[in-house]
Design an enzyme around this catalytic site. Structure first.
Site, short mmCIF file in Angstrom:
data_model
loop_
_atom_site.label_atom_id
_atom_site.label_comp_id
_atom_site.label_asym_id
_atom_site.label_seq_id
_atom_site.Cartn_x
_atom_site.Cartn_y
_atom_site.Cartn_z
N GLY A 11 0.80 -1.22 0.00
CA GLY A 11 0.00 0.00 0.00
C GLY A 11 0.84 1.27 0.00
N GLN A 12 0.16 2.40 0.16
CA GLN A 12 0.85 3.70 0.10
C GLN A 12 1.96 3.78 1.16
OE1 GLN A 12 -1.36 7.26 1.12
NE2 GLN A 12 0.10 8.60 0.12
N ASP A 34 0.87 -9.27 1.74
CA ASP A 34 -0.27 -8.52 1.17
C ASP A 34 -1.07 -9.49 0.29
OD1 ASP A 34 -0.40 -5.10 0.64
OD2 ASP A 34 -1.81 -6.40 -0.38
N TYR A 142 -14.95 4.05 8.82
CA TYR A 142 -13.49 4.07 8.94
C TYR A 142 -13.09 4.60 10.32
CZ TYR A 142 -8.65 5.52 7.81
OH TYR A 142 -7.27 5.70 7.79
N LYS A 146 -11.29 2.88 13.48
CA LYS A 146 -10.02 3.39 14.02
C LYS A 146 -10.13 3.64 15.53
CE LYS A 146 -7.46 3.13 10.49
NZ LYS A 146 -6.45 2.09 10.49
#
Ligand code: NAD
Ligand code: AKB
Length: 316
Positions: A11-12, A34, A142, A146
């Site tokens: 990912g980023q 991943d 989201y 979190k």
């Protein structure tokens, strides 16, 4: 020497964190994992890389035993914009996945880093200089995952002694890997469009201030926190960290210093606006600074100059 597993390695964040960890701890000591196998040669060939679905606990255990893993960086998540399209799936990955990782960490005595986000805050949180400990009533799936993830991670530390640590990242800006479907993605896309077409239409309106950070600082934050002396940590899950706060106009103004004919327009996305408006304008990260020495190296001007230079080379 640590043996590290990075989940969500393509990912980023993972695509850069995995390389940095390999530089520090040695290539053979850092395993990337991943569900995405379509990754750069650099990531696959600079050290071990395994197909791992975070929902597959047996596979995670197999990899932990194979490489004698003692530290897990859990970067797997569906980000805020994507999450709103698939809330149930988002919960399954973000919280189901975290629960699987924490249980395995408990049994196999691993430390765990799981990033939280500015998204863990909500519309009733004080938006300016948002304190470390404050009201957290997020309104996105989201953010709910979190905030719950922070509590779950603290619970595993308090009840079982699992060494869990985390930061609340702001929007992250990078040139290597594109962001994965968040509300702050515009702050990366604008650089690509500035170089390619000299114009960009922002989905967020003028006046939408959000915390942001350049990727090298984000990578350092993760590694420094995991290396921090546990005796100094009053908090664990999760530390406010920030480097800058801007709205689209301020970012465009900075880009114009390098590309004078760059034009910023607007094509407002109401879903993203609603999410962004529920997040802080700027966080107070003094606890991270005092408990483990956090200090960002890039401000808006340094980040913009480097982004345009590196992205310019990449897009040639
Ligand atoms: P990303 O979307 O770029 O990467 C997530 C990775 O997880 C992807 O490589 C994806 O293939 C992988 N993945 C998805 N489902 C999986 C599964 N079932 N099993 C294994 N891997 C799976 O996300 P990112 O931006 O790198 O974010 C990493 C973490 O940092 C997340 O927890 C995110 O919430 C948090 N964070 C990111 C930012 C940001 O701006 N990038 C800001 C705040 C917090
Ligand atoms: C998102 O916008 O969803 C992420 C984040 C700030 O958590 N970039």
């Amino acid at each position: 020497m640590k043996n590290i597993l990075v989940l969500g390695a393509s990912g980023q964040i993972g695509s850069e964190l995995t390389g940095e960890l390999r530089k520090i701890y040695g290539s053979d000591h850092v395993v990337g994992g991943d569900i995405n196998l379509n990754v750069s040669c650099e990531l696959k060939e600079s050290g071990p890389y395994e197909y791992i679905d975070i929902r597959d606990g047996e596979k995670i255990v197999e990899v932990i035993k194979k490489y004698n893993i003692d530290t897990i960086y859990n970067l797997v998540a569906l980000l805020s914009a994507v999450g709103e399209q698939k809330p149930q799936f988002s919960w399954e990955i973000n919280i189901g996945g975290l629960m699987t990782v924490l249980e395995i960490a408990r049994e196999h005595k691993c430390a765990v880093f799981t990033p939280s986000s500015i998204g863990a805050f909500g519309p009733t949180t004080p938006p300016d200089h948002t304190p470390q400990d404050t009201i957290m009533r997020p309104t996105t799936i989201y953010g709910i995952s979190k905030a719950a993830g922070e509590l779950l991670s603290d619970y595993y530390y308090l009840k079982y002694g699992v060494d869990t640590r985390s930061v609340r990242y702001p929007g992250l800006i990078s040139y290597k890997t594109l962001p994965g479907g968040g509300t702050t993605d515009y702050a990366v896309e604008i650089f690509y469009e500035a170089i390619k077409t000299k114009k960009y239409k922002s989905p967020l309106p003028q006046g939408t201030f959000l915390d942001m950070m350049y990727m090298p600082d984000a990578i350092r934050a993760a590694i420094d926190l995991m290396e921090a002396d546990p005796a100094r940590l009053v908090h664990r899950n999760s530390f406010n960290v920030t480097a800058m706060s801007f709205d689209p106009e301020i970012l465009a103004g900075e880009i114009k210093k390098h590309i004078p004919d760059f034009v910023l327009g607007y094509e407002i996305n109401p879903v993203l606006v609603k999410i962004a408006n529920s997040w802080p304008n700027s966080m107070d990260d003094s606890c991270a600074r005092s408990e483990w020495g956090w200090k960002p190296q890039y401000d808006l001007s340094a980040m913009t100059a480097e982004m345009l230079e590196r992205l310019g080379e990449k897009l040639k």
